[in-house]
Scaffold this active site. Structure first.
Site, mmCIF file in Angstrom:
data_model
loop_
_atom_site.group_PDB
_atom_site.id
_atom_site.type_symbol
_atom_site.label_atom_id
_atom_site.label_comp_id
_atom_site.label_asym_id
_atom_site.label_seq_id
_atom_site.Cartn_x
_atom_site.Cartn_y
_atom_site.Cartn_z
ATOM 1 N N ARG A 217 -6.823 -16.219 -10.141
ATOM 2 C CA ARG A 217 -7.525 -15.966 -9.190
ATOM 3 C C ARG A 217 -8.547 -14.464 -9.671
ATOM 4 O O ARG A 217 -8.379 -13.932 -11.030
ATOM 5 C CB ARG A 217 -5.880 -15.809 -8.232
ATOM 6 C CG ARG A 217 -5.361 -15.965 -7.745
ATOM 7 C CD ARG A 217 -4.177 -15.167 -7.221
ATOM 8 N NE ARG A 217 -4.962 -14.683 -5.936
ATOM 9 C CZ ARG A 217 -4.205 -13.835 -4.925
ATOM 10 N NH1 ARG A 217 -2.719 -14.279 -4.976
ATOM 11 N NH2 ARG A 217 -4.631 -13.492 -4.004
ATOM 12 N N SER B 42 -11.481 -8.503 -0.848
ATOM 13 C CA SER B 42 -11.191 -7.104 -0.317
ATOM 14 C C SER B 42 -10.732 -6.484 -0.627
ATOM 15 O O SER B 42 -11.190 -5.117 -0.965
ATOM 16 C CB SER B 42 -11.219 -6.611 1.157
ATOM 17 O OG SER B 42 -10.173 -6.928 1.555
ATOM 18 N N ASP C 147 -6.298 -15.010 7.257
ATOM 19 C CA ASP C 147 -5.103 -15.276 6.450
ATOM 20 C C ASP C 147 -3.942 -16.708 7.877
ATOM 21 O O ASP C 147 -3.267 -17.475 7.674
ATOM 22 C CB ASP C 147 -3.877 -14.282 6.277
ATOM 23 C CG ASP C 147 -3.994 -13.469 4.938
ATOM 24 O OD1 ASP C 147 -4.258 -14.184 4.368
ATOM 25 O OD2 ASP C 147 -3.168 -13.082 4.757
ATOM 26 N N ARG D 148 1.050 -1.183 0.020
ATOM 27 C CA ARG D 148 0.658 -0.292 -0.532
ATOM 28 C C ARG D 148 0.677 1.332 0.204
ATOM 29 O O ARG D 148 0.952 1.930 -0.754
ATOM 30 C CB ARG D 148 -0.947 0.082 1.380
ATOM 31 C CG ARG D 148 -1.863 -0.809 0.538
ATOM 32 C CD ARG D 148 -3.196 -1.303 2.375
ATOM 33 N NE ARG D 148 -4.216 -2.034 2.382
ATOM 34 C CZ ARG D 148 -4.080 -3.104 2.101
ATOM 35 N NH1 ARG D 148 -2.716 -4.151 1.817
ATOM 36 N NH2 ARG D 148 -5.379 -3.574 1.632
ATOM 37 N N ARG E 214 -6.928 -23.514 -0.095
ATOM 38 C CA ARG E 214 -7.108 -23.119 0.545
ATOM 39 C C ARG E 214 -7.597 -24.160 1.658
ATOM 40 O O ARG E 214 -6.710 -24.680 3.185
ATOM 41 C CB ARG E 214 -6.065 -21.758 1.638
ATOM 42 C CG ARG E 214 -5.177 -21.319 0.831
ATOM 43 C CD ARG E 214 -5.465 -19.845 1.792
ATOM 44 N NE ARG E 214 -3.824 -19.412 1.451
ATOM 45 C CZ ARG E 214 -3.254 -18.377 1.332
ATOM 46 N NH1 ARG E 214 -3.808 -17.247 2.158
ATOM 47 N NH2 ARG E 214 -3.089 -17.392 1.114
#
Length: 441
Positions: free
Chosen positions: A127, A182, A324, A28, A355
């Site tokens: 993805r 997100s 995560d 970021r 996952r």
């Protein structure tokens, strides 16, 4: 291919570790520095596959980026929300397997009005990108998809001309679904300052997980720009704003710290991760609440948080806002008394690997019974037997199941090098905890 053989740690030990800078904050900050006006100096930067891809992409776009890796410093010369060049010549940008680079840079490049060929790794092609690309199309960006629709690789052809620029409307609005990531919302918020009239984003999905969005909003404020939340699902980037250049310190990566706190839990030891504090906005700090519910204790000292492990109890937890750590919790769940039930993480099926399926498969290799659901799983306690853990080119699978190997014997991690994505010396730090290791070809 290399493998890493884990040897269990002794119980009741005390350890101190230092983890790299946060990947989320590093990437970021790189974007905010590029969009700022003037020279931004970032300190404590994470150097990993993902962040290096981001830095190289900024260079490919044309930004001045000076890298001092040993000092963990990066200097970026921003142009006040403009992209280098006149926008007429197509430039190639590679985003690798980095989700943040892929989403954040796509939004910035599409809103710039320039022409770019954006390519990725094979993993990133699979993805999710469609909700973000649909939103950018609604804002006037034009794309040419070179393989699959709404997936990498693609060309950004510029922005539709409709008299007055779409981005100069009084108040452009766009709908967005973040059920799969997100990062779509963060991408539009961070680059929303490129819309001179501001930008209003209305969420249309069902996912409420926004811990990483809060990081984006806080960092935008630290760089001098403001987002107004007009309701639970509506955000507005205020008009006529510009990021301010300056010096910025990157926090340690709480996601990385959690693996060592989990080691404290399974070895009933004390682990301090230096410079991690409870006032962080990183959502994964909530994993410490889960460890407390399982029986661990924690205290905050001047130079970091300490977790003290204890016999563990199973928990039922919605991890949608700190997903995560799903693998980390699953990796220690076999040692708890009672079942561990994880909900709210269906979106992690579309990350570096599926996952949920990966967790169930690898715990199954260890003789641990699990039930898989679309949005979560249940892990039953049991005796972990020796196994070779497949990591699916997924750094979090590798790091999490190495924690299992700190308690149970015979755990071998295949392809430990995949940790280069976020924490390239993870296994060396484990070795520093007196973990006997065998890294071999």
């Amino acid at each position: 291919m290399k493998s890493f053989t884990c040897i269990p740690l002794k119980k009741n030990q005390r350890y101190e570790v230092t983890v790299p800078g946060s990947k989320s904050i590093t990437n970021r900050a790189l974007l905010l520095g590029a969009l700022g006006k003037g020279k931004t100096v970032l300190k404590g930067v994470l150097f990993s596959d993902d962040s290096r891809v981001f830095m190289q992409a900024l260079k490919e776009i044309g930004f001045y980026v000076d890298i001092e890796e040993e000092e963990k410093i990066v200097t970026i010369e921003g142009m006040g929300g403009e992209i280098p060049g006149d926008g007429t010549l197509e430039r190639r940008v590679y985003v690798g397997s980095a989700g943040t680079a892929a989403r954040f840079l796509t939004a910035m490049l599409a809103l710039s009005g320039g022409r770019f060929l954006v390519e990725s790794s094979e993993q990133m092609k699979a993805r999710p990108m469609k909700p973000l690309l649909l939103a950018l199309e609604e804002l006037g960006a034009e794309f040419e998809y070179l393989e699959e629709s709404y997936a990498f690789p693609f060309r950004i052809l510029g922005r539709r001309s409709q008299g007055k620029s779409v981005l100069e409307e009084n108040s452009p609005r766009v709908d967005l679904n973040i059920d799969q990531s997100s990062q779509f919302l963060s991408a539009l918020l961070l680059s929303g300052v490129m819309c001179s009239g501001g930008l209003t984003i209305r969420l249309t999905g069902t996912r409420s997980a926004k811990a990483y969005v809060n990081i984006s909003m806080r960092m935008m404020e630290e760089f001098g720009c403001e987002v107004e939340q007009m309701g639970e699902d509506t955000y507005r980037v205020l008009p006529e704003q510009q990021y301010q250049a300056g010096e910025y310190q990157v926090e340690p990566d709480v996601s990385a710290a959690c693996y060592f706190y989990a080691i404290a839990a399974v070895t009933e030891s004390e682990v301090k991760v230096k410079h991690v504090h409870s006032n962080t906005t990183q959502g994964d700090i909530r994993f410490l609440e889960v460890l407390q519910r399982m029986g661990c204790q924690q205290r905050e000292e001047e130079d970091g948080i300490v977790v003290a492990g204890a016999p563990l109890k199973g928990v039922h937890v919605d991890m949608g806002d700190f997903s995560d750590q799903t693998m980390t919790l699953a990796a220690i769940a076999p040692f708890a008394e009672g079942d561990t039930v994880i909900d709210g993480v269906g979106h992690i099926r579309g990350q570096e690997s599926d996952r949920i399926r990966g967790i169930v498969t690898e715990l199954g290799r260890m003789g641990i019974q699990c039930e898989e659901r679309q949005d979560g799983l249940t892990v039953h306690p049991g005796e972990v037997r020796p196994a070779v853990v497949q990591t699916y080119e997924d750094h979090r699978m590798a790091m999490a199941f190495a924690v299992t190997g700190c308690r149970a014997g015979g755990i071998v991690i295949e392809d430990p090098g995949c940790c280069r994505k976020t924490f390239e010396n993870y296994f060396e730090v484990l070795t520093s905890l007196d973990l006997t290791t065998n890294i071999k070809e």
